[in-house]
Design a protein around this motif. Structure first.
Motif, PDB file in Angstrom:
ATOM      1  N   ARG A  13     -11.194 -10.316  -8.716  1.00  0.00           N
ATOM      2  CA  ARG A  13      -9.973  -9.625  -9.136  1.00  0.00           C
ATOM      3  C   ARG A  13      -8.836  -9.833  -8.140  1.00  0.00           C
TER       4      ARG A  13
ATOM      5  N   GLU B  50      -4.085  -2.258  -7.390  1.00  0.00           N
ATOM      6  CA  GLU B  50      -4.800  -3.219  -8.235  1.00  0.00           C
ATOM      7  C   GLU B  50      -3.774  -4.027  -9.032  1.00  0.00           C
TER       8      GLU B  50
ATOM      9  N   LEU C 208      -6.119  -0.621  -4.095  1.00  0.00           N
ATOM     10  CA  LEU C 208      -7.092  -1.672  -3.844  1.00  0.00           C
ATOM     11  C   LEU C 208      -7.414  -1.710  -2.346  1.00  0.00           C
TER      12      LEU C 208
ATOM     13  N   ARG D 218     -10.588   0.351  -2.242  1.00  0.00           N
ATOM     14  CA  ARG D 218     -10.738   1.140  -3.468  1.00  0.00           C
ATOM     15  C   ARG D 218     -11.180   2.568  -3.170  1.00  0.00           C
TER      16      ARG D 218
END
Length: 267
Positions: free
Chosen positions: A170, A34, A9, A72
């Motif tokens: 997220r 993540e 992430l 990412r």
């Protein structure tokens, strides 16, 4: 497999933030997967807020041929992509709540990046349904019609969480989320963090106090004097010895049912 899907992430390598010729933060090696949770713990002025600003692109590190911060897997992600993925709740944001608006309007404003519904914005039933759903997930939908200025400090803090949650981020960054709260407010904010962590969202917590670190957060990043002091499992780092070194005062750490606490050692 898509390289972006398999990338961390956040990824930071040899990043230095310099102000007035002085390095205020250096991060040698950090990555966050993540769905992973981490708590940044350290004294005032250690560099915790600057660390978060590196992630949110509010500050930039010294230029290097290989960009020191990636999101990412992307070396130069769009700011809109980062903002779309992140929700941020802070005690300083709370200070901006100085307007007489219904709670529901405060939450709807999260869809537009504003505090309340912006002028000339077209707000329909779908927007308000999303706002009420976010409030309901936090157990405070009954506050939807209340004037936000009539709420307790703890209730306002949870409304601000709903304001971020309405966009379905997220990653949720909680920056000193319990500052200024009474024990009831702290309880509900910590309970909220735990519920959101269980949904598979990444929780990034910034705090001075181990008491804020909810059990689902297994990793702790200790920051001191603009450097990463330590990074690892909280069971290894939230000890009396390490905490005393981090804060430069004698401290006694204790653990009970996955929760940690500190007290001063005055012997």
């Amino acid at each position: 497999m898509d390289a972006r899907a398999s990338a961390p992430l956040f990824w930071i390598r040899d990043a230095s933030v310099v102000r007035a010729g002085r390095t205020i933060l250096h991060v040698g090696d950090f990555s966050l997967s993540e769905g992973e949770h981490v708590a940044l713990l350290g004294p005032n002025g250690a560099g915790k807020s600057t660390f978060i600003q590196l992630l949110t692109r509010e500050v930039f590190p010294l230029w290097r041929e290989e960009p020191p911060v990636r999101f990412r897997g992307q070396e130069r992600p769009l700011l809109s992509e980062i903002k779309g993925a992140l929700g941020i709740v802070s005690s300083t944001m709370h200070d901006q709540v100085r307007v007489h608006l219904p709670v529901e309007d405060i939450v709807v404003g999260g869809l537009f990046g504003t505090l309340g519904v912006p002028l000339h914005a077209e707000v329909g039933g779908a927007h308000r349904e999303r706002a009420r759903a976010a409030l309901d997930r936090l157990g405070i939908v009954g506050l939807a019609g209340r004037d936000v200025m009539t709420l307790s400090t703890g209730q306002v803090r949870r409304v601000l969480v709903a304001r971020e949650l309405v966009r379905d981020p997220r990653v949720l960054i909680f920056d000193e989320p319990c500052t200024g709260l009474d024990p009831e407010g702290m309880y509900h904010v910590r309970q909220t963090m735990g519920a959101l962590a269980s949904e598979g969202r990444s929780i990034v917590l910034v705090t001075h106090y181990p008491e804020d670190i909810i059990p689902p957060i297994a990793r702790v990043l200790l920051v001191k004097d603009g450097e990463v002091f330590a990074d690892g499992p909280k069971a290894d780092l939230l000890t009396s010895e390490v905490m005393s070194d981090l804060f430069d005062v004698p401290l006694v750490a204790a653990e009970q049912d996955g929760w940690y606490s500190l007290r001063g050692s005055y012997a």
